[in-house]
Design a protein around this motif. Structure first.
Motif, PDB file in Angstrom:
ATOM      1  N   GLU A 101       0.831  -1.202   0.000  1.00 21.21           N
ATOM      2  CA  GLU A 101       0.000   0.000   0.000  1.00 21.21           C
ATOM      3  C   GLU A 101       0.871   1.259   0.000  1.00 21.21           C
ATOM      4  OE1 GLU A 101      -2.496  -0.629   3.417  1.00 21.21           O
ATOM      5  OE2 GLU A 101      -4.060  -1.586   2.221  1.00 21.21           O
ATOM      6  N   ILE A 102       1.949   1.232   0.736  1.00 19.09           N
ATOM      7  CA  ILE A 102       2.892   2.374   0.755  1.00 19.09           C
ATOM      8  C   ILE A 102       3.499   2.563  -0.635  1.00 19.09           C
ATOM      9  CG2 ILE A 102       5.077   3.232   1.711  1.00 19.09           C
ATOM     10  CD1 ILE A 102       2.740   3.383   3.676  1.00 19.09           C
ATOM     11  N   LYS A 103       3.926   1.466  -1.266  1.00 20.24           N
ATOM     12  CA  LYS A 103       4.480   1.560  -2.627  1.00 20.24           C
ATOM     13  C   LYS A 103       3.440   2.116  -3.588  1.00 20.24           C
ATOM     14  CE  LYS A 103       7.512  -2.468  -2.694  1.00 20.24           C
ATOM     15  NZ  LYS A 103       7.708  -3.750  -3.386  1.00 20.24           N
ATOM     16  N   ASN A 104       2.219   1.636  -3.472  1.00 18.89           N
ATOM     17  CA  ASN A 104       1.158   2.089  -4.359  1.00 18.89           C
ATOM     18  C   ASN A 104       0.918   3.587  -4.195  1.00 18.89           C
ATOM     19  OD1 ASN A 104      -0.927   1.623  -6.295  1.00 18.89           O
ATOM     20  ND2 ASN A 104      -2.419   1.797  -4.633  1.00 18.89           N
ATOM     21  N   GLN A 105       0.901   4.069  -2.954  1.00 18.68           N
ATOM     22  CA  GLN A 105       0.734   5.505  -2.718  1.00 18.68           C
ATOM     23  C   GLN A 105       1.878   6.286  -3.371  1.00 18.68           C
ATOM     24  OE1 GLN A 105       0.473   5.968   1.515  1.00 18.68           O
ATOM     25  NE2 GLN A 105      -1.638   5.218   1.614  1.00 18.68           N
ATOM     26  N   HIS A 106       3.088   5.748  -3.272  1.00 18.36           N
ATOM     27  CA  HIS A 106       4.248   6.406  -3.881  1.00 18.36           C
ATOM     28  C   HIS A 106       4.086   6.474  -5.402  1.00 18.36           C
ATOM     29  CE1 HIS A 106       8.360   7.575  -4.731  1.00 18.36           C
ATOM     30  NE2 HIS A 106       8.457   6.533  -5.545  1.00 18.36           N
ATOM     31  N   TYR A 107       3.694   5.357  -6.018  1.00 12.39           N
ATOM     32  CA  TYR A 107       3.538   5.332  -7.475  1.00 12.39           C
ATOM     33  C   TYR A 107       2.406   6.252  -7.930  1.00 12.39           C
ATOM     34  CZ  TYR A 107       6.721   1.342  -7.460  1.00 12.39           C
ATOM     35  OH  TYR A 107       7.801   0.521  -7.294  1.00 12.39           O
ATOM     36  N   GLU A 108       1.335   6.325  -7.149  1.00 14.63           N
ATOM     37  CA  GLU A 108       0.241   7.246  -7.460  1.00 14.63           C
ATOM     38  C   GLU A 108       0.760   8.682  -7.468  1.00 14.63           C
ATOM     39  OE1 GLU A 108      -3.047   6.856  -8.161  1.00 14.63           O
ATOM     40  OE2 GLU A 108      -2.915   4.665  -8.131  1.00 14.63           O
ATOM     41  N   VAL A 110       3.884   9.618  -7.928  1.00 12.47           N
ATOM     42  CA  VAL A 110       4.818   9.780  -9.053  1.00 12.47           C
ATOM     43  C   VAL A 110       4.037  10.003 -10.348  1.00 12.47           C
ATOM     44  CG1 VAL A 110       6.501   8.552 -10.492  1.00 12.47           C
ATOM     45  CG2 VAL A 110       6.732   8.526  -8.009  1.00 12.47           C
ATOM     46  N   PHE A 111       2.985   9.191 -10.585  1.00 16.16           N
ATOM     47  CA  PHE A 111       2.181   9.362 -11.801  1.00 16.16           C
ATOM     48  C   PHE A 111       1.514  10.727 -11.830  1.00 16.16           C
ATOM     49  CE2 PHE A 111       2.368   4.812 -12.824  1.00 16.16           C
ATOM     50  CZ  PHE A 111       2.413   4.881 -14.205  1.00 16.16           C
ATOM     51  N   SER A 112       1.020  11.179 -10.699  1.00 19.05           N
ATOM     52  CA  SER A 112       0.382  12.494 -10.630  1.00 19.05           C
ATOM     53  C   SER A 112       1.390  13.595 -10.955  1.00 19.05           C
ATOM     54  CB  SER A 112      -0.205  12.693  -9.234  1.00 19.05           C
ATOM     55  OG  SER A 112      -0.781  13.961  -9.127  1.00 19.05           O
ATOM     56  N   GLU A 116       1.458  16.142 -14.256  1.00 23.21           N
ATOM     57  CA  GLU A 116       1.556  17.597 -14.134  1.00 23.21           C
ATOM     58  C   GLU A 116       2.750  18.140 -14.913  1.00 23.21           C
ATOM     59  OE1 GLU A 116       1.578  18.848 -10.036  1.00 23.21           O
ATOM     60  OE2 GLU A 116      -0.266  17.726  -9.602  1.00 23.21           O
ATOM     61  N   ARG A 117       3.874  17.493 -14.825  1.00 17.22           N
ATOM     62  CA  ARG A 117       5.083  17.963 -15.523  1.00 17.22           C
ATOM     63  C   ARG A 117       4.942  17.844 -17.036  1.00 17.22           C
ATOM     64  NH1 ARG A 117      10.469  16.727 -12.010  1.00 17.22           N
ATOM     65  NH2 ARG A 117       9.672  17.559 -10.045  1.00 17.22           N
ATOM     66  N   LEU A 118       4.273  16.793 -17.486  1.00 21.85           N
ATOM     67  CA  LEU A 118       4.036  16.655 -18.933  1.00 21.85           C
ATOM     68  C   LEU A 118       3.096  17.746 -19.428  1.00 21.85           C
ATOM     69  CD1 LEU A 118       3.732  12.788 -19.362  1.00 21.85           C
ATOM     70  CD2 LEU A 118       5.565  14.263 -20.209  1.00 21.85           C
ATOM     71  N   VAL A 140       1.155   7.398 -20.633  1.00 22.70           N
ATOM     72  CA  VAL A 140       1.164   7.572 -19.173  1.00 22.70           C
ATOM     73  C   VAL A 140      -0.248   7.380 -18.602  1.00 22.70           C
ATOM     74  CG1 VAL A 140       1.517   9.226 -17.292  1.00 22.70           C
ATOM     75  CG2 VAL A 140       3.254   8.966 -19.083  1.00 22.70           C
ATOM     76  N   LYS A 141      -1.244   8.000 -19.268  1.00 22.73           N
ATOM     77  CA  LYS A 141      -2.620   7.874 -18.778  1.00 22.73           C
ATOM     78  C   LYS A 141      -3.119   6.435 -18.884  1.00 22.73           C
ATOM     79  CE  LYS A 141      -3.968  12.635 -19.554  1.00 22.73           C
ATOM     80  NZ  LYS A 141      -4.754  13.577 -20.326  1.00 22.73           N
ATOM     81  N   SER A 142      -2.711   5.727 -19.923  1.00 20.69           N
ATOM     82  CA  SER A 142      -3.152   4.325 -20.076  1.00 20.69           C
ATOM     83  C   SER A 142      -2.505   3.415 -19.017  1.00 20.69           C
ATOM     84  CB  SER A 142      -2.825   3.796 -21.463  1.00 20.69           C
ATOM     85  OG  SER A 142      -1.416   3.612 -21.632  1.00 20.69           O
ATOM     86  N   GLN A 143      -1.347   3.795 -18.536  1.00 24.11           N
ATOM     87  CA  GLN A 143      -0.659   3.011 -17.513  1.00 24.11           C
ATOM     88  C   GLN A 143      -1.212   3.309 -16.125  1.00 24.11           C
ATOM     89  OE1 GLN A 143       1.549   0.573 -18.403  1.00 24.11           O
ATOM     90  NE2 GLN A 143       0.858   1.245 -20.425  1.00 24.11           N
TER      91      GLN A 143
END
Length: 144
Positions: A101-108, A110-112, A116-118, A140-143
């Motif tokens: 769950e911690i990893k998932n929060q981190h990846y969420e 990172v994707f966010s 934003e940067r894109l 990125v959105k599909s992933q």
């Protein structure tokens, strides 16, 4: 060792429970863990004929009782051991789930941040690079 309750011993001998209790209190009849043994009854009441058929029946009943008690104790020991194993497995799985769950929060996060940067990059890039940037944003959105 065949053990009988005081009441059962009295019925078997054809005497009152009070008479047996008096023999116990006077020390003429021995008890074991609150029960009267057949051997002590024979010593205290030598004139009373206790048939061997009755002894066999009592011994068989005692064996059934002893076997049942042993089975219950064995089952309880097994269940106790299983409970400890299951508790350990559940604790381990909870820990793994928490880490995931911690990893998932981190990846969420990172994707966010990447999205934003894109978006910022899209506003600043040259029109000739926009198609490739849109392709990257779509991927990125599909992933996500």
């Amino acid at each position: 060792m065949v053990k009988l309750s005081v009441s059962k011993a009295a019925r078997m001998l054809g005497i009152s429970r009070f008479d047996i209790q008096n023999q116990i209190n006077n020390g003429k009849l021995q008890t074991h863990e609150g029960y009267v043994t057949i051997d002590s009854l024979r010593l205290a009441y030598p004139s009373v004929n206790m048939s061997s058929e009755q002894d066999q029946h009592i011994q068989k009943m005692q064996q059934i009782k002893d076997d049942a008690i042993h089975k219950i104790e064995t089952d309880n020991a097994i269940h106790g051991a299983n409970d400890k194993v299951y508790h350990g497995i559940i604790t381990n799985l909870k820990s793994k789930l928490y880490k995931e769950e911690i990893k998932n929060q981190h990846y969420e996060m990172v994707f966010s941040e990447l999205t934003e940067r894109l978006d910022i990059l899209e506003k600043r890039c040259h029109s000739q690079d926009k198609k490739e940037l849109h392709d990257l944003q779509g991927w990125v959105k599909s992933q996500h």
